[in-house]
Scaffold this motif. Structure first.
Motif, PDB file in Angstrom:
ATOM      1  N   MET A  75       0.837  -1.214   0.000  1.00  0.00           N
ATOM      2  CA  MET A  75       0.000   0.000   0.000  1.00  0.00           C
ATOM      3  C   MET A  75       0.862   1.250   0.000  1.00  0.00           C
ATOM      4  SD  MET A  75      -3.515   0.041   2.125  1.00  0.00           S
ATOM      5  CE  MET A  75      -3.054  -0.942   3.548  1.00  0.00           C
ATOM      6  N   GLU A  76       0.338   2.276  -0.598  1.00  0.00           N
ATOM      7  CA  GLU A  76       1.083   3.515  -0.738  1.00  0.00           C
ATOM      8  C   GLU A  76       1.018   4.341   0.551  1.00  0.00           C
ATOM      9  OE1 GLU A  76       0.744   7.578  -3.402  1.00  0.00           O
ATOM     10  OE2 GLU A  76      -0.672   5.941  -3.736  1.00  0.00           O
ATOM     11  N   THR A  77       2.170   4.782   0.996  1.00  0.00           N
ATOM     12  CA  THR A  77       2.204   5.624   2.187  1.00  0.00           C
ATOM     13  C   THR A  77       2.004   7.079   1.779  1.00  0.00           C
ATOM     14  OG1 THR A  77       3.858   4.115   3.054  1.00  0.00           O
ATOM     15  CG2 THR A  77       3.556   6.178   4.241  1.00  0.00           C
ATOM     16  N   THR A  78       1.021   7.744   2.385  1.00  0.00           N
ATOM     17  CA  THR A  78       0.795   9.150   2.009  1.00  0.00           C
ATOM     18  C   THR A  78       1.425  10.112   3.015  1.00  0.00           C
ATOM     19  OG1 THR A  78      -1.400   8.881   2.929  1.00  0.00           O
ATOM     20  CG2 THR A  78      -1.246   8.966   0.562  1.00  0.00           C
ATOM     21  N   ILE A  79       1.420   9.733   4.292  1.00  0.00           N
ATOM     22  CA  ILE A  79       2.069  10.592   5.289  1.00  0.00           C
ATOM     23  C   ILE A  79       3.133   9.764   6.014  1.00  0.00           C
ATOM     24  CG2 ILE A  79       1.756  12.072   7.319  1.00  0.00           C
ATOM     25  CD1 ILE A  79      -1.214  12.232   6.595  1.00  0.00           C
ATOM     26  N   GLU A  80       4.349  10.261   5.996  1.00  0.00           N
ATOM     27  CA  GLU A  80       5.455   9.515   6.618  1.00  0.00           C
ATOM     28  C   GLU A  80       6.251  10.466   7.509  1.00  0.00           C
ATOM     29  OE1 GLU A  80       6.945   6.021   5.169  1.00  0.00           O
ATOM     30  OE2 GLU A  80       7.189   6.220   7.324  1.00  0.00           O
ATOM     31  N   ILE A  81       6.240  10.175   8.805  1.00  0.00           N
ATOM     32  CA  ILE A  81       6.967  11.035   9.747  1.00  0.00           C
ATOM     33  C   ILE A  81       7.971  10.174  10.503  1.00  0.00           C
ATOM     34  CG2 ILE A  81       6.732  12.470  11.817  1.00  0.00           C
ATOM     35  CD1 ILE A  81       3.654  12.521  10.452  1.00  0.00           C
ATOM     36  N   ILE A 106       9.806  14.626   7.356  1.00  0.00           N
ATOM     37  CA  ILE A 106       8.368  14.595   7.115  1.00  0.00           C
ATOM     38  C   ILE A 106       8.137  14.543   5.618  1.00  0.00           C
ATOM     39  CG2 ILE A 106       6.259  15.994   7.193  1.00  0.00           C
ATOM     40  CD1 ILE A 106       7.688  17.142   9.860  1.00  0.00           C
ATOM     41  N   SER A 107       7.239  13.670   5.215  1.00  0.00           N
ATOM     42  CA  SER A 107       6.856  13.698   3.811  1.00  0.00           C
ATOM     43  C   SER A 107       5.372  13.422   3.671  1.00  0.00           C
ATOM     44  CB  SER A 107       7.733  12.723   3.020  1.00  0.00           C
ATOM     45  OG  SER A 107       6.981  11.710   2.443  1.00  0.00           O
ATOM     46  N   ILE A 108       4.713  14.235   2.874  1.00  0.00           N
ATOM     47  CA  ILE A 108       3.292  14.042   2.578  1.00  0.00           C
ATOM     48  C   ILE A 108       3.188  13.851   1.066  1.00  0.00           C
ATOM     49  CG2 ILE A 108       0.953  14.956   2.826  1.00  0.00           C
ATOM     50  CD1 ILE A 108       2.101  17.007   4.832  1.00  0.00           C
ATOM     51  N   LEU A 109       2.542  12.783   0.639  1.00  0.00           N
ATOM     52  CA  LEU A 109       2.445  12.441  -0.788  1.00  0.00           C
ATOM     53  C   LEU A 109       3.829  12.469  -1.441  1.00  0.00           C
ATOM     54  CD1 LEU A 109      -0.673  14.675  -1.618  1.00  0.00           C
ATOM     55  CD2 LEU A 109      -0.656  12.182  -1.433  1.00  0.00           C
ATOM     56  N   GLY A 110       4.829  12.084  -0.655  1.00  0.00           N
ATOM     57  CA  GLY A 110       6.195  12.042  -1.171  1.00  0.00           C
ATOM     58  C   GLY A 110       6.852  13.406  -1.285  1.00  0.00           C
ATOM     59  N   MET A 111       6.199  14.448  -0.741  1.00  0.00           N
ATOM     60  CA  MET A 111       6.751  15.797  -0.874  1.00  0.00           C
ATOM     61  C   MET A 111       7.131  16.378   0.479  1.00  0.00           C
ATOM     62  SD  MET A 111       4.380  17.563  -3.780  1.00  0.00           S
ATOM     63  CE  MET A 111       2.944  16.524  -3.888  1.00  0.00           C
ATOM     64  N   HIS A 112       8.090  17.300   0.420  1.00  0.00           N
ATOM     65  CA  HIS A 112       8.531  18.004   1.620  1.00  0.00           C
ATOM     66  C   HIS A 112       7.600  19.204   1.839  1.00  0.00           C
ATOM     67  CE1 HIS A 112      10.964  20.513   4.226  1.00  0.00           C
ATOM     68  NE2 HIS A 112      11.771  19.491   4.440  1.00  0.00           N
ATOM     69  N   LYS A 139       9.618  22.664   1.385  1.00  0.00           N
ATOM     70  CA  LYS A 139      10.310  22.881   0.105  1.00  0.00           C
ATOM     71  C   LYS A 139       9.365  22.817  -1.079  1.00  0.00           C
ATOM     72  CE  LYS A 139      14.785  21.241   1.685  1.00  0.00           C
ATOM     73  NZ  LYS A 139      15.378  19.937   2.007  1.00  0.00           N
ATOM     74  N   GLU A 140       8.363  21.933  -0.998  1.00  0.00           N
ATOM     75  CA  GLU A 140       7.439  21.790  -2.138  1.00  0.00           C
ATOM     76  C   GLU A 140       6.038  22.237  -1.747  1.00  0.00           C
ATOM     77  OE1 GLU A 140       8.515  17.902  -4.451  1.00  0.00           O
ATOM     78  OE2 GLU A 140       9.152  17.706  -2.383  1.00  0.00           O
ATOM     79  N   ARG A 141       5.998  23.328  -0.962  1.00  0.00           N
ATOM     80  CA  ARG A 141       4.748  23.797  -0.376  1.00  0.00           C
ATOM     81  C   ARG A 141       3.648  24.018  -1.415  1.00  0.00           C
ATOM     82  NH1 ARG A 141       2.135  28.310   1.024  1.00  0.00           N
ATOM     83  NH2 ARG A 141       3.495  29.631  -0.211  1.00  0.00           N
ATOM     84  N   LYS A 142       3.962  24.757  -2.472  1.00  0.00           N
ATOM     85  CA  LYS A 142       2.922  25.131  -3.429  1.00  0.00           C
ATOM     86  C   LYS A 142       2.325  23.936  -4.145  1.00  0.00           C
ATOM     87  CE  LYS A 142       4.199  29.820  -3.798  1.00  0.00           C
ATOM     88  NZ  LYS A 142       4.161  31.064  -4.473  1.00  0.00           N
ATOM     89  N   LYS A 143       3.177  23.001  -4.510  1.00  0.00           N
ATOM     90  CA  LYS A 143       2.714  21.811  -5.220  1.00  0.00           C
ATOM     91  C   LYS A 143       1.908  20.920  -4.271  1.00  0.00           C
ATOM     92  CE  LYS A 143       4.621  18.151  -8.044  1.00  0.00           C
ATOM     93  NZ  LYS A 143       5.776  17.251  -7.965  1.00  0.00           N
ATOM     94  N   LEU A 144       2.447  20.757  -3.083  1.00  0.00           N
ATOM     95  CA  LEU A 144       1.813  19.860  -2.122  1.00  0.00           C
ATOM     96  C   LEU A 144       0.423  20.350  -1.702  1.00  0.00           C
ATOM     97  CD1 LEU A 144       1.810  17.507  -0.114  1.00  0.00           C
ATOM     98  CD2 LEU A 144       3.040  18.964   1.482  1.00  0.00           C
TER      99      LEU A 144
END
Lengths: 247, 243
Positions: free
Chosen positions: B1-7, B61-67, B70-75
């Protein structure tokens, strides 16, 4: 762009609903023109002057809205949106809290421009006012005044820890500047000692520029006012960008 | 299963006082994760670090594989957030707040339909400040859902709602879950956590004292009901400290 437009439309509505700026930036300058025009009519500014009292005051009155928006409206709205955590909410969206601040700056610029148009129209229609100098110079000076006053507002709003302090600081800047820089009480009628004190306000320098531009007088001492205002704009903007508190 | 939130190993302290210490969470797509604990246990700090509105001292911390910073706007085009405090402009109307919120995202859901789903259709022209506590709470959930998010953060989900409204919110969230949306929520209501959450973490003084499913939480406690188990977990530590 979609976000900017929607936000601008909504924030304008909210601002009009709030009434403060409508009273202080739109109505008040027009009332001042009417009073000056009614009281002094077409009397010369002083014995032997080639221009009337109203013509002399035009530049000053046109800055009332800039003063109200820049050092009263802007600091309060910035500090209010911070304390309401609206800026923080914008941080968890694809846009940035800077967007809503940009929208506010645009709104206060609009108030200033609308006020300028109304002040001019009132003077021209009812009291035969005309601008002898160069519109281009006048508008350039107007923009510079806006720039320096708005930068002061962003600085106060950006670093004041809470809305109470922002409000106190805004009043401390707003009322002395409004009264003593010549925006309401004509600079010329003040005693020399008071004029010297008033000279420290950036608005006083701005009004001197506007006055010269509107009357078509030779701007012999244009250098100092321009430098003062640019320096203030640069310093305030730099400090507010560096120390701006989003929360 | 895909992890969406990883802390991993999240640590944050304020002036040398530890707010959260060594938190590890992973949430899979379509799961509801509940962050539990008393007031001041570190729930909001954890959420804020995950969202990037606070900077952690340590950990990734990563949400949907994003920081998140750093990737605030995209995320945040794909993330909906409901904060604990109300954050809206004075004198703004429900329709205006929804319209502005929708305009911030590349694509958004029809807020009219969402308001209807949460029983707020007739409030469109009302001032947000004039809504009741429960209506406001529902509106903030609507705002979090407007971006058609893949991940939703809900801080204190149903505080201030009456029993019926809470059940309605649960139903809506279950539907979202079924659609594959990942939800991270905090709550003080154990019935709600039991009804919604696949996994939970119980925080106490910034540390995780339980991580797993509700069933596991009950099984490893001497109690049969989840609320009793929860209180047992949070109280046990107090007894140990007082010894």
């Amino acid at each position: 762009m979609k976000a900017f437009r929607t936000l601008l439309k909504t924030e304008i509505r909210l601002s009009i609903r709030g009434m403060d700026m409508f009273i202080f930036a739109i109505c008040m300058p027009v009332v001042v023109v009417i009073i000056l025009g009614a009281v002094f009519g077409s009397k010369p500014a002083f014995d032997g002057a080639e221009y009337t009292f109203l013509e002399q005051s035009f530049g000053a009155v046109s800055t009332i809205a800039i003063c109200a928006g820049g050092v009263m409206g802007l600091p309060l709205v910035v500090s209010d949106y911070r304390s309401r955590k609206i800026l923080k909410r914008f941080k968890v969206t694809p846009t940035s809290p800077a967007l809503i601040l940009a929208v506010q700056v645009v709104i206060y610029a609009l108030y200033s421009i609308i006020s300028l148009i109304l002040v001019y129209a009132t003077g021209a229609i009812f009291f035969g006012y005309q601008l002898y100098g160069s519109w281009l110079q006048f508008l350039g000076a107007y923009l510079l005044v806006m720039l320096s006053m708005f930068s002061i507002g962003l600085l106060v709003g950006g670093i004041a820890p809470n809305i109470k302090i922002a409000s106190a600081a805004a009043s401390l800047l707003y009322f002395p500047m409004l009264i003593f820089s010549g925006a309401t009480l004509p600079y010329e009628v003040m005693p020399v000692a008071l004029q010297k004190v008033a000279d420290v306000f950036p608005l006083t320098q701005g009004i001197k520029l506007l006055k010269a531009a509107s009357l078509g007088l030779p701007i012999d001492s244009v250098f100092i006012p321009v430098v003062v205002m640019i320096v203030i704009a640069v310093i305030c903007t730099t400090i507010s960008i560096r120390f701006f508190k989003w929360e | 299963m895909e992890t969406t939130i990883e802390i991993k190993n999240l640590c944050k302290s304020y002036d040398h006082i530890k707010a959260v210490e060594n938190i590890n969470i992973s949430v899979y797509r379509g799961e509801v994760f509940g962050l539990l604990g008393a007031n001041g246990a570190g729930k909001s700090t954890t959420i804020e670090c995950i969202l990037g509105t606070k900077k952690q001292d340590n950990g990734t911390i990563s949400i949907l594989g994003m920081h998140p910073q750093k990737e605030r706007k995209k995320l945040f085009d794909k993330v909906g957030v409901q904060f604990q405090e109300a954050n809206y402009q004075d004198k703004i109307k429900v329709s205006e707040l929804c319209e502005v919120t929708a305009s911030l995202y590349k694509s958004s859901l029809d807020y009219g339909a969402l308001l209807k789903q949460f029983g707020l259709s007739d409030k469109l022209k009302s001032l947000v400040s004039e809504l009741s506590g429960g209506q406001k709470q529902r509106l903030f959930i609507v705002l979090a859902l407007i971006p058609n998010p893949e991940v939703v953060f809900l801080d204190e989900l149903t505080t201030g709602l009456d029993a019926k409204a809470r059940r309605d919110v649960w139903k809506s969230l279950s539907q979202l879950k079924a659609k594959g949306i990942t939800i991270l929520l905090t709550s003080h209501f154990m019935d709600e956590v039991e009804a919604l959450c696949n996994k939970i973490m119980i925080l106490k003084k910034g540390e995780s004292i339980f991580y797993g499913t509700v069933q596991e939480a009950i099984a490893t406690s001497p109690y049969e009901k989840f609320e009793d188990a929860y209180l047992w977990y949070t109280d046990e530590e107090v007894e140990n400290e007082s010894v």
